[in-house]
Design an enzyme around this catalytic site. Structure first.
Site, PDB file in Angstrom:
ATOM      1  N   GLU A 119      -5.302  -4.926  10.582  1.00 24.45           N
ATOM      2  CA  GLU A 119      -4.259  -3.915  10.777  1.00 24.45           C
ATOM      3  C   GLU A 119      -4.522  -3.169  12.073  1.00 24.45           C
ATOM      4  OE1 GLU A 119      -2.231  -2.742   6.875  1.00 24.45           O
ATOM      5  OE2 GLU A 119      -4.022  -1.520   7.043  1.00 24.45           O
ATOM      6  N   ASN A 163       0.870  -1.177   0.000  1.00 24.24           N
ATOM      7  CA  ASN A 163       0.000   0.000   0.000  1.00 24.24           C
ATOM      8  C   ASN A 163       0.902   1.220   0.000  1.00 24.24           C
ATOM      9  OD1 ASN A 163      -1.749   2.078   0.596  1.00 24.24           O
ATOM     10  ND2 ASN A 163      -2.226   1.361   2.679  1.00 24.24           N
ATOM     11  N   TRP A 164       0.967   1.884  -1.139  1.00 27.22           N
ATOM     12  CA  TRP A 164       1.878   3.029  -1.263  1.00 27.22           C
ATOM     13  C   TRP A 164       1.329   4.296  -0.620  1.00 27.22           C
ATOM     14  CZ3 TRP A 164       5.009   3.365  -6.508  1.00 27.22           C
ATOM     15  CH2 TRP A 164       5.898   2.279  -6.561  1.00 27.22           C
ATOM     16  N   LYS A 165       0.055   4.285  -0.232  1.00 28.16           N
ATOM     17  CA  LYS A 165      -0.574   5.470   0.373  1.00 28.16           C
ATOM     18  C   LYS A 165      -0.354   6.689  -0.544  1.00 28.16           C
ATOM     19  CE  LYS A 165      -0.026   3.237   4.786  1.00 28.16           C
ATOM     20  NZ  LYS A 165       0.029   3.353   6.249  1.00 28.16           N
ATOM     21  N   GLY A 181       2.911  -1.218   4.202  1.00 30.41           N
ATOM     22  CA  GLY A 181       2.929   0.199   3.841  1.00 30.41           C
ATOM     23  C   GLY A 181       4.333   0.647   3.483  1.00 30.41           C
ATOM     24  N   GLY A 182       5.002   1.288   4.432  1.00 29.39           N
ATOM     25  CA  GLY A 182       6.306   1.898   4.194  1.00 29.39           C
ATOM     26  C   GLY A 182       7.314   0.997   3.504  1.00 29.39           C
ATOM     27  N   HIS A 189      -9.454   1.169   4.965  1.00 36.24           N
ATOM     28  CA  HIS A 189      -8.163   1.329   5.650  1.00 36.24           C
ATOM     29  C   HIS A 189      -8.356   2.285   6.839  1.00 36.24           C
ATOM     30  CE1 HIS A 189      -4.076   2.570   6.530  1.00 36.24           C
ATOM     31  NE2 HIS A 189      -3.686   1.464   5.922  1.00 36.24           N
TER      32      HIS A 189
HETATM   33  P1  PGA Z   1       3.030   0.200   7.541  1.00 38.22           P
HETATM   34  O1  PGA Z   1       1.523   0.444   6.975  1.00 38.22           O
HETATM   35  O2  PGA Z   1       3.505  -1.094   6.939  1.00 38.22           O
HETATM   36  O3  PGA Z   1       3.806   1.380   7.063  1.00 38.22           O
HETATM   37  O4  PGA Z   1       2.912   0.104   9.033  1.00 38.22           O
HETATM   38  C1  PGA Z   1       0.642  -0.627   6.802  1.00 38.22           C
HETATM   39  C2  PGA Z   1      -0.656  -0.131   6.222  1.00 38.22           C
HETATM   40  O5  PGA Z   1      -1.139   0.944   6.622  1.00 38.22           O
HETATM   41  O6  PGA Z   1      -1.250  -0.788   5.338  1.00 38.22           O
END
Ligand code: PGA
Length: 245
Positions: free
Chosen positions: A160, A8-10, A226-227, A90
């Site tokens: 999550e 998930n690149w946000k 995410g990150g 999300h």
């Molecule tokens: P993160 O984010 O891996 O940066 O903790 C996960 C997400 O929000 O899907």
């Protein structure tokens, strides 16, 4: 069951980052399914760069097909751009955009209408976990966000914990196993025995150093990252840790 490793690149990523997707696609493993959800502006180009070797998805969709909803993107538009999945509910959408369980359920229904797989996210806050309410909170979210009649083959659930997202904190293995078992039982109660096939992803601070341990746990069907999905090298270290059975 093959594990699904989803990124998930946000709100990150410009055209200059498409090389990461090319590199992830070029190194896609045979034993796991990969998905990258870039910002909507990159979906069409990401789908081209992926060359069918990995799936591309959206991070959110509107519940309606089209209409006077300035700034929104429909599930049909994501599909048209080359997406095969969409994340709905999300915690950042629930928190910053006030999305209720009912809104999330409507978005999941829109995803199915457009022939996309819906990744429905649930997870408790830190205060809720500390109050001993994590299982109840997630149970309520599942009841409200996963519509009855959900098509099993197009449904993924992501657990999550809000306090683990982007913080470097992760639940204990025991807490992950307990929650994933709870989610499985609730899905079977809501959708029937077929729900044993719904992948339950873990998300929240998954990184190369903890991926193998988390992905080996019972009822963990993959990861939502995410990150650590922004760089092909980090994401590669995570998907290489997917279970091979
Ligand atoms: P993160 O984010 O891996 O940066 O903790 C996960 C997400 O929000 O899907």
């Amino acid at each position: 069951m093959r594990q699904l490793i989803a990124g998930n690149w946000k709100m990150n990523g410009l055209g200059a980052q498409l090389g990461e997707i090319e590199s992830i696609a070029a190194n896609a493993p045979a034993h796991a399914d990969l998905l990258i959800c870039p910002p909507a502006t990159l979906i069409a180009r990401a789908a081209e760069a992926a060359k069918g070797r990995i799936a591309i998805g959206g991070q959110d969709c509107h519940a309606e097909i089209s209409g006077a909803f300035t700034g929104d993107v429909s599930a049909e538009m994501l599909k048209d751009a080359g997406a095969r999945f969409v994340i709905v509910g999300h915690s950042e959408r629930r928190q910053y955009h006030g999305e209720s369980d009912a809104a999330v359920a409507a978005k999941a229904t829109a995803a199915w209408r457009a022939d996309l797989t819906a990744i429905i996210c649930v997870g408790e806050t830190e205060a809720e976990r500390e109050a001993g309410r994590a299982l109840d909170v997630v149970g309520v979210q599942l009841a409200g966000s996963v519509p009855s009649g959900a098509p099993i083959e197009a449904t993924v659930v992501a657990y999550e914990p809000v306090w683990a997202i982007g913080t470097g904190k992760v639940p204990t293995n025991g807490d992950i196993v307990q929650m994933h078992g709870h989610i499985r039982a609730r899905l079977v109660a809501q959708l029937g025995e077929g729900a044993r096939k719904v992948p339950i992803l873990y998300g929240g601070s998954v990184k190369p150093s903890n991926a193998a341990e988390i992905l080996a746990l019972a009822e963990v069907g993959g990861a939502l990252v995410g990150g650590a999905s922004l760089k092909a090298a980090d994401f590669g270290a995570i998907f290489s840790a997917a279970r091979k059975d």
